[in-house]
Scaffold this motif. Structure first.
Motif, short mmCIF file in Angstrom:
data_model
loop_
_atom_site.label_atom_id
_atom_site.label_comp_id
_atom_site.label_asym_id
_atom_site.label_seq_id
_atom_site.Cartn_x
_atom_site.Cartn_y
_atom_site.Cartn_z
N PRO B 46 5.92 15.79 26.92
CA PRO B 46 6.03 14.49 27.60
C PRO B 46 6.40 14.63 29.08
N TYR B 47 6.96 15.75 29.50
CA TYR B 47 7.40 15.92 30.89
C TYR B 47 6.87 17.22 31.45
N ASP B 53 15.47 16.41 36.79
CA ASP B 53 15.87 15.00 36.84
C ASP B 53 17.38 14.96 36.91
N ALA B 56 19.60 12.90 34.61
CA ALA B 56 19.73 13.20 33.18
C ALA B 56 20.06 14.66 32.98
N SER B 62 17.68 12.67 22.49
CA SER B 62 17.57 11.22 22.32
C SER B 62 16.09 10.90 22.20
N LEU B 63 15.76 9.62 22.14
CA LEU B 63 14.35 9.24 22.00
C LEU B 63 13.55 9.57 23.26
N SER B 64 14.19 9.49 24.43
CA SER B 64 13.46 9.80 25.66
C SER B 64 13.40 11.31 25.90
N HIS B 65 14.42 12.05 25.47
CA HIS B 65 14.42 13.52 25.54
C HIS B 65 14.72 14.06 24.16
N PHE B 66 13.61 14.39 23.37
CA PHE B 66 13.79 14.77 21.95
C PHE B 66 14.79 15.90 21.78
N THR B 69 18.22 17.65 27.59
CA THR B 69 17.86 18.27 28.87
C THR B 69 18.83 19.38 29.19
N ASP B 75 13.48 18.71 30.81
CA ASP B 75 13.33 18.32 29.42
C ASP B 75 13.16 19.56 28.53
#
Lengths: 347, 284
Positions: B46-47, B53, B56, B62-66, B69, B75
């Motif tokens: 995804p990244y 970043d 983060a 989490s859902l945005s970073h499975f 980080t 990521d």
């Protein structure tokens, strides 16, 4: 010169005083100490000639050098001394195209139906490779030739696409025969062709070989320890003992009137099928002498019931005993010894 | 026993998946997915694996970073996926050369026997008397860090193992009658060695190759961890584990997920190798 042979006729295959030794592994210490290296004397001056179109049986107990001789005939082994001639040429001197031609013309069938076929090749690949390497047929005729060969050895046509493990022992031996025959050889050397097979299958394979020999006018050297089998298929029989041919002659003459006490002993030891008859006591005493240390004089003297002084001093030559029948025994030099009457087990 | 046996009926030669060994199917599945990830990492990640970043940093999964980080806010999931490219490349490049060289040399040595075999045996002894990793590290230290030098270092040593395996097998096979049948047929030694003996002798080497690829990934990661293999900021599992080593108690995800990737890929190779051994077993 044997019976049925035109004078001056060159034998197709002849073995002259062939000697083969297999050195034993020796320790470094022994080598430094200069101890003589022991060797198994597998062949001790073998003489044999094979004529076009005949079947010569070679018999003898295990360890007598039959298989070593067979391997020398097809040049899987090179003799240490003496020579093997094919059409008069020393096969040890053949090279290049001549060597390939010899390989094609003298083929071997192996004893073990399991290890003699490459387990990773189909029958088509096994036969096709030999056909194309020896350029027996143009590429486009190879499949047709494979079909013919399968017919020849009585295997079903769909055998071509199968692997060796999908066949029985008898079928595998027939594949081995087909492989040997596909290069259209003149001579077939069969080393214990059927000894690994069930008795019921043996007859089929042997009869196939007999038929093929007639159809293709092959010359066959049939190495076996089964006397009845050898008697059934051979024109002439050679008996080997301790790396030497000790008697050779036309099959019937040799079986009915053996001129060497060892042959006699071997014939007597063969199991009888007639339950009313008891097998006679073996005429040979004791054990086979060690091939590492051969006896002086006659090789059979330690086991022979008839041995006398001369047998311990002088090794008998393979001498003519009448009608193409030759034996290496001092006794038979003076006529036919009556082994039958006199052979009794020593008490 | 007649010439026509029941086996003479037309047979289906199609390979059915259900008949394949389970280990082969499972291992194949893992390796298949690994290869797809290695070739097309951008589709699944995804990244960008090296995009930082700062909002983060050290974020937990989490859902945005499975997979969370790392300390630069990169990521971890994207980095694990992108690392497939490097680590699968290590697995294949580091082992294929040694496989080919070892198989050829081993086949020739096994067939020749005698003095050649003795000399080769001494070379093998010399190489295996050193710990593999130490030897590779020594060579890499001389040549300088980086993937190419790592391939060279592994290649110099690793072929010996394949050579030994194949030489032993060829030595057994060359004594069988079918080898003699080839000689009696007048076939050249090259044909006998490579067409007849090798197909029957190569299975252990192929199976070892699978294990060796798993070992190569481990080795690549170890060297990456030590800073001698793939160089940061490249995404490589060993490098990633090294990145997370200072945060083990606070941000375990930085090191654990690449570690899991190593374990799963290694398992894939091992299972596949086991299955392959089963599948390639010679029927007699």
């Amino acid at each position: 010169m044997t019976l049925g042979e035109k004078p001056g006729d060159v034998p197709l295959l002849s073995v002259e005083e062939v000697v083969k030794r297999f050195p034993m592994p020796q320790s470094i210490l022994g080598r430094i100490a200069g101890r003589p290296r022991l060797a198994v004397n597998a062949l001790n001056g073998v003489n044999l000639s094979v004529h076009r179109g005949e079947t010569v049986g070679i018999v003898g107990e295990s360890g007598c050098g039959k298989s070593t001789l067979a391997r020398c005939l097809v040049r899987l082994l090179d003799p240490d001394d003496g020579r093997v001639r094919f059409e008069g040429r020393d096969i040890g001197e053949l090279a290049g195209a001549e060597r390939r031609a010899f390989n094609r013309r003298v083929q071997m069938i192996f004893q073990d139906p399991y290890s003699s076929l490459n387990p990773r090749m189909t029958v088509r690949q096994i036969l096709g490779e030999a056909l194309s390497v020896h350029k027996m047929r143009p590429r486009r005729h190879i499949s047709a030739r494979i079909a013919e060969l399968l017919d020849l050895v009585r295997l079903p046509q769909d055998a071509a696409g199968r692997y060796p493990h999908e066949f029985s022992g008898g079928q595998r031996q027939r594949i081995g025969i087909a492989r040997a025959l596909c290069v259209e050889p003149d001579v077939l050397v069969a080393d214990e062709l059927v000894s690994a097979l069930d008795v019921s299958v043996q007859a089929q394979v042997v009869n196939l070989l007999l038929q093929l020999q007639e159809e293709l006018s092959l010359t066959v050297v049939f190495v076996a320890h089964d006397l009845r089998l050898v008697r059934h298929i051979s024109h002439r029989v050679a008996v080997m003992y301790l790396g030497k041919v000790i008697e050779i002659g036309p099959t019937e003459a040799l079986f009915s009137a053996p001129r060497h006490p060892y042959t006699k002993a071997l014939l007597d030891a063969a199991p009888e099928l007639d339950p009313g008859r008891r097998s006679r006591q073996a005429a040979a005493r004791g054990e086979l002498p060690s091939p590492l240390d051969l006896p002086q004089g006659c090789l059979f003297n330690s086991r022979c019931p008839f041995s006398f002084e001369r047998c311990f001093a002088e090794r008998p030559l393979l001498g003519e005993r009448g009608r193409g029948h030759r034996a290496a025994c001092h006794l038979s030099e003076f006529g036919t010894p009556t082994f039958v009457a006199s052979v009794k087990a020593p008490a | 026993m007649t010439a026509i046996s029941p086996a003479a009926q037309p047979r289906r030669r199609r390979i059915r998946v259900a008949r394949l060994p389970l280990t082969f199917v499972l291992g194949g599945l893992i390796l298949g997915i690994s290869l797809i990830l290695a070739v097309f990492p951008s589709i699944f990640a995804p990244y960008d694996p090296i995009a930082m970043d700062y909002n983060a940093i050290l974020a937990p999964p989490s859902l945005s970073h499975f997979f969370g980080t790392d300390s630069f806010g990169r990521d971890v999931f994207a980095r694990v996926i992108h690392a497939y490219t490097v680590d699968m490349q290590i697995a294949i490049f580091a082992t294929t050369g040694p496989l080919i060289v070892g198989v050829i040399v081993g086949a020739l040595v096994g067939y020749a026997g005698g003095l050649t075999e003795t000399l080769f045996g001494r070379v093998v002894d010399a190489v295996i008397s050193f710990p593999f990793l130490v030897l590779v590290i020594a060579i890499v230290a001389v040549l300088g860090p980086g993937l190419t030098n790592m391939y060279i270092a592994v290649g110099v040593i690793d072929w010996v193992f394949y050579g030994r395996l194949v030489a032993g097998e060829v030595k057994v096979q060359k004594r069988l009658d079918y080898a003699d049948a080839g000689r009696a047929m007048g076939y050249t030694p090259a044909r006998i060695i490579f067409r007849h003996l090798l197909p029957n002798a190569i299975t252990p080497a192929i199976v070892y190759w699978m294990t060796d690829m798993a070992l190569a990934i481990l080795l690549g990661s170890s060297l990456g961890y030590l800073g001698l293999g793939a160089q940061p900021p490249a995404a490589e599992w060993g490098v990633q584990i090294a990145d997370g080593k200072n945060f083990m108690s606070t941000a375990w995800w930085i090191s654990v997920f690449p570690g899991v990737a190593i374990v799963v890929t290694g398992l894939g190779f091992s299972l596949f190798g086991d299955g392959l051994a089963e599948l390639l077993r010679t029927k007699r």
